[in-house]
Structures are given as C-alpha cells and as structure tokens.
Design an enzyme around this catalytic site. Structure first.
Site, PDB file in Angstrom:
ATOM      1  N   SER A  12       0.791  -1.236   0.000  1.00  0.00           N
ATOM      2  CA  SER A  12       0.000   0.000   0.000  1.00  0.00           C
ATOM      3  C   SER A  12       0.824   1.287   0.000  1.00  0.00           C
ATOM      4  CB  SER A  12      -0.967   0.026   1.187  1.00  0.00           C
ATOM      5  OG  SER A  12      -0.286   0.255   2.391  1.00  0.00           O
ATOM      6  N   LYS A  19       0.569   4.724   6.666  1.00  0.00           N
ATOM      7  CA  LYS A  19       0.030   5.563   5.590  1.00  0.00           C
ATOM      8  C   LYS A  19       0.620   6.957   5.690  1.00  0.00           C
ATOM      9  CE  LYS A  19      -2.968   2.259   4.650  1.00  0.00           C
ATOM     10  NZ  LYS A  19      -2.604   1.265   3.692  1.00  0.00           N
TER      11      LYS A  19
END
Length: 173
Positions: A39, A82
């Site tokens: 990701s 993230k």
C-alpha cells in the site's frame, strides 16, 4: 569471596538497568516495524524495516506529508502505515483521480499512480487525520469507512527511517 559477590551484584544491576532502559525506549521513544504489503509503494516496499518515532506526537500534532503508523480502527491489534494527507480543519476531496486539500490540487510526486476512486468534499474533524497509501489503488485508507478519519489516540508514531535492507536505507520525510 566478597569481590565475587560484588561483581555478581554489579552484573545484575547492569542487566536490570539495560532491561528498564530498553523497555522505556521501546514503549515511549522509538519502535521498529516491518512494512507488510504494497500500500505504500513506491515509497516503502513490503518487508522493509522502519524506525518509528513514538515520542514526536506527544510534542506536536501530525503534519501533512508525514508517514505514520497507526492502529487499524476496526482491529487495534493490527498496525497500518500511511501518509497524512489532511489535518484537522482541512477540506479533502478526490475527483477525477486528483486529491484536493483546501481546494488546491496536491502535487504528489510520491504516488505510484493516480487514484481511480472519488471522495466527496469533507472537513477533517478535530483530533483526526485523513491518511492514504502511496499506492492509491491498492490501499485500505481513510477513503473507506473501515478506516475513515484516524483519531490521534490510535496513532503510534512517525516513520522516520528505513534501515533494512541496507540498499533501501533512507530517511523519510
């Protein structure tokens, strides 16, 4: 005989101090993490090892562009990594594959490819951040209800350094 007892006592004290210091450092200052999944590509690759500063957010709030580790809201035993895209009070919107913060399109030279999803204009609530993976089309992030806006109390720290493998060694923004 007493010098042997004193030496043993010194060793025990030294070991106890080392254990306490290691506990304090790992609990409050830094922790090591392994990237698991794609990701955050191309910035971070799966299986890279990171140093995460756990202390910084006790001094200040997360800032846009920082990469952070947080507990997944639906299962706090899992950690996610993230990038912070928007902070409290910012408006966030994704349209036509572009991300807009406060009505200005972000220049995101760190992403793998532009996102295929849309996100309606919203204001980031106080005490939360809006996060996205750099691999937008393969990232479970704030665009989805199971993550949503990430509350500060779930943030574990700021990723500051990739230290393994050696060829990937780099400081993070």
């Amino acid at each position: 005989m007493s010098s042997l007892g004193e030496e043993a006592k010194d060793w025990i004290v030294s070991i106890l101090v080392a254990v306490v210091l290691a506990f304090v450092i790992r609990t409050f200052i830094v922790e090591l993490y392994i990237v698991d999944g794609p990701s955050m590509r191309p910035t971070l690759e799966s299986h890279e090892r990171l140093v995460v500063n756990k202390f910084i957010y006790a001094l200040r709030a997360p800032e846009k562009g920082e990469i952070l580790v947080f507990q997944y809201p639906r299962d706090t035993s899992r950690d996610f990594i993230k990038r912070v895209i928007a902070t409290p009070g910012d408006t966030i919107e994704i349209k036509e594959g572009r991300v807009y913060v406060n009505d200005k399109m972000l220049n995101e030279d760190y992403i793998l490819e532009k996102t295929h999803s849309e996100y309606p204009k919203a204001v980031v609530p106080d005490g939360t951040v809006f996060v996205m993976g750099d691999n937008r089309n393969n990232s479970e992030d704030s665009r989805f209800a199971d993550v949503g806006f990430v509350p500060y109390h779930l943030i574990k720290g700021k990723a500051v350094l990739v230290f393994w493998p050696i060829p990937a060694f780099k400081a993070l923004p």
